[in-house]
Design a protein around this motif. Structure first.
Motif, short mmCIF file in Angstrom:
data_model
loop_
_atom_site.label_atom_id
_atom_site.label_comp_id
_atom_site.label_asym_id
_atom_site.label_seq_id
_atom_site.Cartn_x
_atom_site.Cartn_y
_atom_site.Cartn_z
N UNK A 1 0.82 -1.22 0.00
CA UNK A 1 0.00 0.00 0.00
C UNK A 1 0.85 1.26 0.00
N UNK A 2 2.15 1.11 0.15
CA UNK A 2 3.03 2.28 0.21
C UNK A 2 2.99 2.93 1.57
N UNK A 3 3.28 4.23 1.61
CA UNK A 3 3.37 4.98 2.86
C UNK A 3 1.99 5.17 3.50
N UNK A 4 1.90 4.80 4.77
CA UNK A 4 0.61 4.90 5.46
C UNK A 4 0.80 5.55 6.83
N UNK A 5 -0.20 6.34 7.25
CA UNK A 5 -0.15 6.88 8.62
C UNK A 5 -0.77 5.85 9.58
N UNK B 1 0.12 18.07 11.87
CA UNK B 1 0.35 17.60 10.48
C UNK B 1 1.84 17.40 10.17
N UNK B 2 2.67 18.35 10.64
CA UNK B 2 4.10 18.31 10.29
C UNK B 2 4.84 17.15 10.94
N UNK B 3 4.28 16.61 12.01
CA UNK B 3 4.98 15.53 12.73
C UNK B 3 4.30 14.19 12.56
N UNK B 4 3.45 14.08 11.55
CA UNK B 4 2.70 12.84 11.41
C UNK B 4 3.63 11.65 11.12
N UNK C 1 -13.57 17.23 15.31
CA UNK C 1 -12.71 18.42 15.31
C UNK C 1 -11.30 18.09 14.87
N UNK C 2 -10.99 16.82 14.70
CA UNK C 2 -9.66 16.43 14.21
C UNK C 2 -9.73 16.15 12.72
N UNK C 3 -8.63 15.62 12.18
CA UNK C 3 -8.55 15.31 10.75
C UNK C 3 -8.19 13.85 10.56
N UNK C 4 -8.58 13.30 9.41
CA UNK C 4 -8.28 11.90 9.15
C UNK C 4 -6.77 11.74 8.92
N UNK C 5 -6.21 10.62 9.39
CA UNK C 5 -4.77 10.40 9.24
C UNK C 5 -4.34 10.40 7.76
N UNK C 6 -3.25 11.10 7.49
CA UNK C 6 -2.67 11.09 6.14
C UNK C 6 -3.37 11.97 5.14
#
Ligand code: TMP
Ligand code: ZN
Length: 417
Positions: free
Chosen positions: A17-21, A32-35, A346-351
């Protein structure tokens, strides 16, 4: 090529799947910058048949004090665990003062049923926040990762267990050799280890590739489980398919020779061989089906966008992280994802960083189409969303196949479990 965690055999990667969070790593904009990302690929061991991730994420990064998954968010799951408990109490707990242990007991959804009946029990749950919820409802819980040392301590303090239970937990544990050793210690001579996890057969049959994410290190078949148990002289004595989580299998395990082995075990074993679960080619075929599923889903979403339709994601499940990242679905295609868990709102989906909004954001301004990430809860959700159907709301699902349908469509009534 990797190395099998169970038998040290060759692990042949069949889907990358390649790069995944982190699948459950819902995050705020400042993060976001440190995911954290890792490489998600899944392989098949040609020696012991275990399907598993090639690379795993440190469990401490997955199960911690902010773990956002609470089992009790689904009423169907509550009912499922109630039935599970009643079954265990009737059929397994024959001794006068039985002792039940649950691994990964989460918020106590299963053990609560034993606690209410004053049955001696212990939950072992590494995520403290969910364990606290369990404790506050009267469920005795130890906040630890289970291993042979913990098994020894538990035996010292409480004695051996009549039943050790685990639901959607065993497939999360990277070191299964250690787990099996610990189970062999913890179980009474005639005790039973009863666990259930998503079943490889259902994943393959439904092209349910979204079951593949960091927390799910293994995708079990009876063949692979039997090989695993052998080392500590344990065996599967019964297998019982379950409708939950898109199709799971409950394995009933005892010390070798202590219980009559049910006919269902031989039958399932033969079926797995006939269906090719012991052959690498089966998994290459699965990869091709996954690629096609992704292409079809993207085609439908792009088409909806061209038509100017509003598409909203329904339920920010951990599974959705694989789908959105693998398919490249961002807020360009899906405006937001609605979810009932306050910790995710209030958060965002990973990746992919799609906003996660409360359920009310969905009901207050119905979209044209809801992309159903919680496809495994299809029936519960269809029953709940009569108003959305009255407003002509449509659903887009991708398991078992990519389909756009509305309430009048027979697909809505078709079992999807
Ligand atoms: P899962 O059990 O498939 O991982 O899904 C859990 C997530 O889905 C959890 O965050 C709650 C959310 N959810 C909803 O938002 N609405 C629903 O009706 C259901 C069943 C789940
Ligand atoms: Zn192996």
């Amino acid at each position: 090529m990797g190395v099998c965690r169970i038998c040290d055999g060759n692990l042949e990667s069949f889907l990358d799947f390649g790069r995944m969070p982190i699948a459950n790593g819902f995050l705020s904009a400042e993060q976001f910058d440190h995911e954290y990302f890792f490489s998600l690929s899944v392989g098949f061991c040609c020696t012991c048949c275990m399907v598993q991730l090639v690379e795993t994420v440190e469990p401490q990064l997955l199960f911690h004090d902010q773990y956002p998954f609470f089992s009790s968010t689904s009423t169907r799951m509550k009912e499922h665990f109630h039935r599970f408990a009643v079954d265990v109490q009737r059929n397994v707990l024959q001794d006068s003062d039985p002792f039940v242990v649950e691994l990964g007991s989460n918020d106590g959804i299963l053990l609560r049923n034993f606690a209410e009946r004053n049955i001696r029990h212990l939950g072992i749950e590494p995520s403290n926040n969910v364990a606290d919820v369990a404790r506050s409802s009267g469920v005795n819980t130890l906040s630890r990762f289970f291993n042979p040392a913990v098994a020894d301590e538990v035996v010292q303090e409480y004695g051996q267990a009549d039943a050790v239970l685990a639901a959607n937990v065993v497939c999360h544990i990277p070191d299964l050799r250690e787990l099996v050793e610990a189970i062999a210690t913890l179980l009474k001579p005639r005790g039973l280890f009863i666990f259930e996890d998503p079943y490889l057969g259902n994943i393959l049959a439904k092209t349910a590739y979204d079951q593949i994410y960091d927390e799910h290190v293994y995708y079990f078949s009876l063949a692979a489980i039997s090989n695993l148990l052998e080392a500590h002289r344990l065996e599967v004595v019964d297998v019982i398919p379950q409708a939950v989580h898109g199709g799971s299998m409950r394995y009933v395990v005892g010390h070798q020779g202590q219980h009559k082995v049910a006919e269902s075990v031989g039958k399932l074993r033969a079926m797995e061989v006939a269906d090719g679960f012991t052959q690498a080619e089966t998994f290459h075929r699965f990869r091709r089906a996954v690629e096609q599923s992704r292409n079809e889903l993207l085609a439908v979403l792009s088409d909806l966008k061209k038509q100017g339709k509003r598409v909203v994601g329904y339920a920010a499940t951990s599974k959705s992280t694989t789908v959105t990242n693998y398919c490249g679905i961002t807020s360009e295609l899906v405006e937001f994802i609605s979810d009932t868990t306050p910790d995710k709102q209030g958060k965002y989906s990973p990746g992919t960083h799609i906003p996660v909004r409360p359920y009310s954001a969905f009901t207050e301004n119905y979209p044209d189409v809801a992309l159903l990430f919680a496809w495994n809860h299809l029936h519960e959700i269809m029953e709940k969303e009569a108003n959305y159907h009255k407003a002509n709301g449509k659903w887009l699902v991708f398991v078992p196949k990519v389909q756009l349908f509305d309430a009048n469509d027979p697909a809505i009534h078709r079992p999807n479990a």
